[in-house]
Design a protein around this motif. Structure first.
Motif, PDB file in Angstrom:
ATOM      1  N   THR A  24      26.090  58.754  65.704  1.00  0.00           N
ATOM      2  CA  THR A  24      25.818  59.421  67.127  1.00  0.00           C
ATOM      3  C   THR A  24      26.801  60.633  67.676  1.00  0.00           C
ATOM      4  OG1 THR A  24      27.324  57.525  68.185  1.00  0.00           O
ATOM      5  CG2 THR A  24      24.941  57.259  67.796  1.00  0.00           C
ATOM      6  N   THR A  81      21.310  60.086  66.527  1.00  0.00           N
ATOM      7  CA  THR A  81      21.309  59.189  67.636  1.00  0.00           C
ATOM      8  C   THR A  81      20.183  58.315  67.310  1.00  0.00           C
ATOM      9  OG1 THR A  81      19.937  60.619  69.139  1.00  0.00           O
ATOM     10  CG2 THR A  81      22.146  60.571  69.249  1.00  0.00           C
ATOM     11  N   ALA A  91      25.043  56.367  73.402  1.00  0.00           N
ATOM     12  CA  ALA A  91      24.416  57.706  72.893  1.00  0.00           C
ATOM     13  C   ALA A  91      22.930  57.648  72.418  1.00  0.00           C
ATOM     14  CB  ALA A  91      25.347  58.116  71.706  1.00  0.00           C
ATOM     15  N   GLY A  92      22.434  56.522  72.287  1.00  0.00           N
ATOM     16  CA  GLY A  92      20.894  56.212  71.970  1.00  0.00           C
ATOM     17  C   GLY A  92      20.617  55.256  70.771  1.00  0.00           C
TER      18      GLY A  92
END
Length: 388
Positions: A21, A26, A156-157
């Motif tokens: 990430t 991500t 961060a996803g």
């Protein structure tokens, strides 16, 4: 479809997601069969040191040290310092190893017995021939570190799927294409990273990838020293093959460094307490090295498992299947190098090679085992071969 599926929510898997990430990848899914850090991560003794005879490992450790210093509060890192002592027969190897370590950025220096005695006044230092000192060394909390990696990655996803067991790695036209869970769910991906410790072996074997790992049960004993020791550093004793470090609350953590004979175990079914024989060994080793602990007593014990390779060094590597990468076989060294492992795996996913000049991916290639080209220190310690 996620770009990367990471199998295993321990230190290395979460470090991989963290590093990916940070590199802009991500769309990552971590698949963990129980909860983050519930495997070997939660049993780590947490020592942070850069003393390795293999230069690439020393470079990984010193790069990772910057992470521990930067996030000390979040990961429970305590910079107590680290001292390692060797017998007269290993003095030359110690100094040669230290020179190699300095060449890759390790801050290490000689200490006299008198200087070590000020750090560990209860120790008998007569058998030692030389000592090395790392003022940046210490110990941390592997479980908290894994949680930190996972938390940063998720923010961060990345996605974390706990309580999900991978049954099979999916391969299409010779390339990794995702994973199938035991409930039949399929998660497609462009790349798969297997970082599941000893549980990596059958997953890879099903794809014709041989990962030579022996599971070793490692016992740890916590000792009440019977007195206030003050701020003692981590002490690695390569004469009697033991290591001790302070523990929060004033206890001492003891581990046995003699891995000449492995205690083969089933990582799903093993005793999580030290045996009577190991407790006796603890009393003998600690009593001999630290005669000043006259009122010490056993406080508690636990056990975990190492995933040990033939050279006691990890495989962080591409495999014979495109898009399938392994990060396993850490042999007890995974905590202190975990940030660097994550970065190396991210390099392998994105570029196919390491971005760090002192950490060549070839050192950690899986194929070295079949080639008989094991990763060994050029300056081995007599009688302490597993201490690299």
């Amino acid at each position: 479809m996620p770009e990367v599926v990471v199998v295993g929510g321990g230190l290395e898997g979460c470090a991989t997601a963290w590093a990916l990430t940070r590199r802009g990848i991500t769309d990552v899914v971590i698949v963990e069969r129980h909860t983050v850090g519930s495997g070997g991560t939660g049993k780590s003794s947490g020592i942070v040191r850069c003393h390795y005879g293999v230069s690439s490992l020393a470079a990984m450790a010193t790069q990772a040290l910057e992470f521990f210093e930067a996030h000390a509060t979040e990961v429970g890192f305590r910079q107590t310092g680290y001292v390692v002592g060797v017998g007269p027969e290993n003095v030359a190897a110690l100094h040669a190893s230290m020179a190699d370590q300095r060449a890759v950025g390790v801050r290490t220096e000689d200490l006299s017995a008198d200087e070590v005695r000020t750090l560990w006044p209860v120790a008998d230092l007569a058998p030692f021939g030389a000592f090395a000192w790392e003022d940046r060394g210490g110990y941390g909390d592997a479980y908290r570190t894994a949680q930190f990696f996972a938390g940063v990655a998720r923010r961060a996803g990345a996605t974390l799927r706990q309580g999900a067991t991978v049954a099979e790695i999916l391969v299409e036209r010779g390339r990794a294409a995702g994973v199938r869970l035991t409930d039949g769910t399929e998660i497609g991906a462009d790349a798969v990273v297997v970082a599941a410790g000893p549980w990596s072996v059958p997953l890879l074997a099903a794809q014709g990838v041989d990962l030579p790992i022996t599971v070793h049960r490692e016992q740890i004993v916590l000792i009440d020293p019977g007195l206030d020791l003050g701020p003692v550093p981590v002490f690695s004793d390569l004469v009697s093959l033991q290591y001790v470090r302070p523990e929060t609350g004033g206890e001492i953590l003891f581990g046995n460094s003699d891995l000449a004979e492995l205690e083969v175990a089933d990582p799903d079914h093993y005793s999580d307490q030290a045996t009577e024989a190991f407790l006796e060994l603890t009393v003998e080793k600690v009593g001999t090295r630290f005669p000043g602990l006259q009122n010490a007593s056993i406080a508690s014990s636990y056990a975990g498992c190492y995933d040990v390779t033939p050279d006691f060094n990890p495989a962080v590597s591409a495999t014979g299947v495109d898009g399938l990468i392994v990060a396993a076989g850490f042999s007890g060294h995974g905590f202190k190098i975990s940030p660097s492992v994550g970065r190396l795996v991210a390099d392998l996913v994105i570029e196919g090679s390491s971005s760090h000049p002192d950490i060549p991916e070839s050192d950690f290639r899986l194929s070295r085992f079949a080639e008989g080209a094991l990763l060994r220190s050029p300056h081995p310690y007599v009688g302490a071969g597993e201490m690299r």
